[in-house]
Structures are given as C-alpha cells and as structure tokens.
Design an enzyme around this catalytic site. Structure first.
Site, PDB file in Angstrom:
ATOM      1  N   ASN A  88      93.475  53.406  28.157  1.00  0.00           N
ATOM      2  CA  ASN A  88      94.016  52.383  27.255  1.00  0.00           C
ATOM      3  C   ASN A  88      95.324  52.797  26.589  1.00  0.00           C
ATOM      4  OD1 ASN A  88      91.922  50.292  27.348  1.00  0.00           O
ATOM      5  ND2 ASN A  88      90.595  51.870  26.506  1.00  0.00           N
ATOM      6  N   THR A  99      89.719  56.264  34.023  1.00  0.00           N
ATOM      7  CA  THR A  99      88.902  56.743  32.901  1.00  0.00           C
ATOM      8  C   THR A  99      87.514  57.060  33.435  1.00  0.00           C
ATOM      9  OG1 THR A  99      87.783  54.709  32.143  1.00  0.00           O
ATOM     10  CG2 THR A  99      90.006  55.065  31.318  1.00  0.00           C
ATOM     11  N   ASP A 152      85.076  56.845  31.341  1.00  0.00           N
ATOM     12  CA  ASP A 152      84.272  55.984  30.471  1.00  0.00           C
ATOM     13  C   ASP A 152      84.144  54.554  30.971  1.00  0.00           C
ATOM     14  OD1 ASP A 152      83.709  57.947  28.522  1.00  0.00           O
ATOM     15  OD2 ASP A 152      85.701  57.693  27.661  1.00  0.00           O
ATOM     16  N   MET A 199      79.042  61.842  28.178  1.00  0.00           N
ATOM     17  CA  MET A 199      80.236  61.304  27.534  1.00  0.00           C
ATOM     18  C   MET A 199      80.087  59.802  27.307  1.00  0.00           C
ATOM     19  SD  MET A 199      83.270  63.274  29.609  1.00  0.00           S
ATOM     20  CE  MET A 199      83.532  65.043  29.423  1.00  0.00           C
ATOM     21  N   ARG A 235      82.204  57.553  24.108  1.00  0.00           N
ATOM     22  CA  ARG A 235      82.454  57.471  22.668  1.00  0.00           C
ATOM     23  C   ARG A 235      82.018  56.128  22.087  1.00  0.00           C
ATOM     24  NH1 ARG A 235      85.699  60.529  19.833  1.00  0.00           N
ATOM     25  NH2 ARG A 235      86.442  61.431  21.780  1.00  0.00           N
ATOM     26  N   GLU A 272      77.169  60.551  23.723  1.00  0.00           N
ATOM     27  CA  GLU A 272      77.733  61.314  22.610  1.00  0.00           C
ATOM     28  C   GLU A 272      78.131  60.419  21.444  1.00  0.00           C
ATOM     29  OE1 GLU A 272      81.339  63.187  23.955  1.00  0.00           O
ATOM     30  OE2 GLU A 272      82.312  61.275  24.427  1.00  0.00           O
ATOM     31  N   LEU A 320      81.901  69.363  33.038  1.00  0.00           N
ATOM     32  CA  LEU A 320      81.307  69.310  34.367  1.00  0.00           C
ATOM     33  C   LEU A 320      81.192  67.874  34.864  1.00  0.00           C
ATOM     34  CD1 LEU A 320      78.416  71.926  33.971  1.00  0.00           C
ATOM     35  CD2 LEU A 320      80.716  72.280  34.892  1.00  0.00           C
ATOM     36  N   ARG A 331      83.279  65.392  34.539  1.00  0.00           N
ATOM     37  CA  ARG A 331      84.515  64.821  35.068  1.00  0.00           C
ATOM     38  C   ARG A 331      85.212  65.725  36.089  1.00  0.00           C
ATOM     39  NH1 ARG A 331      87.876  65.477  29.430  1.00  0.00           N
ATOM     40  NH2 ARG A 331      89.127  67.283  30.016  1.00  0.00           N
TER      41      ARG A 331
END
Length: 425
Positions: A116, A144, A146, A192, A194, A249, A300, A302
C-alpha cells in the site's frame, strides 16, 4: 510533455518493504520483459533509499542465467527498505531529488514493487513528474504476504506464505496428536497479519471438520474474547485430546490494544508486533493447566521459497512482465492486478488498475470468510484460498543438498550528482 521513442531511456525497478518468497520472480519478470523489448534496466539498491542516494545497479551486468535463477531465489535480490516518503506538501524536496536522479540517468519508467505505501509513493511520483515537466511513467507492482491490497484478487507473495502456513499447521498438528496422551495438549502457531487475517485464514486449509486442526483460528478482524477462547480450547482438548491454535499477530482486546504490542514502531508508523503465541500459551497454562508449546515462524513465513506455491510463483512473474508492458504502452499511475475468472478450474488474468484505487487502502478478510463462531473459515473462504496454494515450484538443489540460490553481482552505476542530504538520515 514532448513525445519520444517508446523504448528510449531506462527503466528503474525497486523493491519495497518486507520481501516475499517470490518477489525475485517479479524482478525476473521485469528484467526479462524489458530485455526482450530492448530497454535497459537499473535497480535501486535497498529500495527507494537507493534511488534517493543515487545508488543504482546495472542489471545488464548480470547473465541471462542469473536473472532466470531469480525465479526460484528468495529474499530481495537488490535489497529493500522500510522508508515512507512524506506527502508532497510536507517534503517536496525528496520527490524533487528523485526526479533529479531520474533525469540524470534518463530514467523514464519507474516500477515500485511493494504494498500500500509503495503504491502511494508511485502515485505521488507520477504526479510530481507532471508538475516538474519530466516525462516519467510510474507503475506500482503488487507484493504483500498479507494479501491486503485493494482491487487485486490476491497479492503475489501471499499464496506461498499461505501454503507454508497450512503445511506447517498440518505437520505440527500430527506431531502434537502423537504426543498428546503424555505430553503437549495445546500447540499455538503465531502468524503474520497486522490488520487482515488472510494468513491466519490460510491455516484453515490444513484440515476440514470440527475435530481437524486448526481447531481455533484467531483473526485480527475479531475482538479477542478471553473467556470464549479458553472455553473453546478446553472443550476441544476434552473432545479430541489435544488442540491446535493459529493466532494472528494483530489480534486485539476489547479496548483495541494489540495483545502483542512490542512498544516500538517501524518506519511506516506501524506498531511492531510479536509475542501473541507466548502470551496465549501463558494464559492457557495458567488458567487451564495444560502443557503448551508455541512457535513463532516470523521471517520463515515469507522466506520459505522451498515450499512456494506454483500458482504464486507464476503470478509473481506475470505481474512483473505485465508492469513492463504497462509502462512501455505509455500507462502511468497504474498497477497490474490479478483478476480471477473462475474458482474451479482456477483461471486468472492480469489487468491494469488505477493506483488511486489501491494506494493506502486495506483489504480485510471478508466477514463471509469467517465462521459464525469466529474460530474458523467458511466454505467460501476455502474455495477462494485453496487455488492460491496449488502446485509445487521447488528450487533446484546443489551438490550439497541445499537449494541452489543465486547471488547477483549488483555492480553499481557511476554517480552523477552530489550526495543526498536528507533532513533525517
């Protein structure tokens, strides 16, 4: 702006933010597509900072074989960085410096491979180029882990971390199940994510049914309910004999606080996270008395190129090639995105989308992908996610039994300008 030959000038490619297992496949797509069109490619050393510092790499010095090997090499071949450019109004000097570097090296196309914030930077650079009368075409290239970019069906990098997460969940669960009668009762895997629970959701592909792992998935889209969590863990252990939990996380309590706030922030202003798993483990052990093991795969997730999704690797390469096509077609302020045509069989294509519809927008996990009890994924989520982890794309192995990854020479381009002196180095 004056017109010019479609292939005159150079293309600058830069990697941004946290890398993925397949970001170098995108780099290979960019360089090979540009070479086929007779366009010289420079790469910025350590992302946008390399462009500001005029630390450029001449990819023409790399062999055809070395560039091809990027398709199976993890990490960021040219270096990346977490550095957020301020707004045009707050720090016009940085944008003017970038245009100065572009002008000095006849950079006519800038491809920024990131998420982003990177899409926002590419958009702003396209605007300042027009304002300063310099013909520069800026293309955002999606990346990404994510999977949180708007517009695109999925983000290159996500499919591989999703596969790694699902496989790790399955394998660790088999281990726990074999030891549960006399040892560990609960295993917690922290992943991961956020603000968006795409990676946590991918863990749900490891099994199907009430007794199959993961038994609980904790999504950042949901408020963490301690009582409900403990009750679900207890019921699962009593029924199944053990319990696997996958926690994002980014889960928060009712007050909106991260359970794993490390108390620091990165260059993008994001709270540094890490520590959900041990926090939850302490809660389970203290309240329920079960023996708990937990894991924090962190980088690990990514970097696991050995377990990359074939679909993901193919998409990563395709967006790199498409970005060059967009640039040389004269497009500006766009991003080549993935469009899904069907789930089964899985079919997709690449189309350009305006950066203005992508920059600084965050795609959360749809509510329809989260089970009603809040602890698992729905059939719709499974249909969407399963194709993204399909297929294998293993790297070749060397004589030592380890993957044969490439390390580029990364020879510098001679500088032409005075050193950059930012207000804050």
């Amino acid at each position: 702006m004056p017109t010019r030959n479609a292939t005159s000038g150079r293309l600058l490619y830069a990697q941004s933010g946290g890398v993925t297992a397949v970001i170098n496949a995108t780099a290979a797509g960019v360089i090979e597509a540009a070479r086929a069109r007779g366009v010289a490619v420079y790469a910025a050393r350590n992302g946008i900072l390399g462009a500001l510092r005029e630390e450029l790499i001449d990819t023409a010095k790399e062999s055809k074989a070395a560039i091809a090997a990027l398709r199976h090499t993890p990490g960021g071949a040219f270096g990346s960085c977490r550095y957020k450019l301020k707004s045009l109004e707050a720090n016009r000097a940085e944008y003017e410096r970038l245009i100065e570097v572009f002008r000095a090296h006849d950079i006519r196309w800038f491809l920024y491979n990131g998420g982003n914030d990177s899409a926002d930077t590419a958009l702003k650079l396209s605007q300042i180029g027009k304002a300063l009368g310099y013909d520069i075409r800026c293309i955002g290239v999606p990346k990404t882990v994510d999977n949180d970019l708007a517009v695109t069906d999925c983000c290159p990098g996500f499919g591989s971390v999703a596969k790694y997460t699902a496989v790790s969940t399955l394998e660790a669960s088999l281990d726990v199940a074999s030891m549960a009668s006399t040892s560990t009762k609960v295993f917690i895997l922290e992943v991961m994510g956020r603000h968006a629970g795409w990676i946590a959701a991918a863990a749900g592909l490891a099994g199907e049914g009430a007794d199959a792992p993961p038994h609980l998935i904790l999504f950042p889209e949901n408020v963490f309910d301690e009582a409900a969590f403990l009750a679900k863990v207890k019921a699962t252990v009593e029924r199944v004999g053990w319990c696997t939990v996958v926690a994002s996380e980014g889960i928060r309590n009712a007050a909106g606080q991260f359970l794993a706030d490390a108390g620091t922030r990165d260059a993008f202003g994001h709270v540094q996270l890490g520590g959900v798993a041990p926090t939850l483990a302490g809660l389970v052990k203290g309240r329920l008395g079960y023996k708990v093991h937990w894991a924090l795969p962190d980088y690990l997730q990514r970097s696991a190129r050995h377990l990359a999704s074939k679909v993901d690797a193919e998409q990563a390469y395709a967006v790199g090639k498409a970005a060059v096509d967009c640039a040389l077609a004269g497009m500006n302020a766009v991003m080549p995105v993935i469009v899904r045509n069907s789930d089964s069989p899985y079919r997709w294509k690449i189309e350009p989308a305006p950066l203005a519809k992508i920059a600084n927008r965050e795609k959360k996990l749809p509510r329809g992908f989260i089970r009603k009890d809040g602890f698992g994924i729905t059939a719709a989520a499974r249909r969407h996610l399963a194709p993204l982890i399909a297929g294998e794309a293993p790297p070749p192995n060397g004589k030592d039994g380890l993957p044969a990854y490439v390390q580029l020479k990364n020879l510098p381009v001679a500088k032409k300008l005075a050193a950059w002196s930012p207000d804050k180095p």
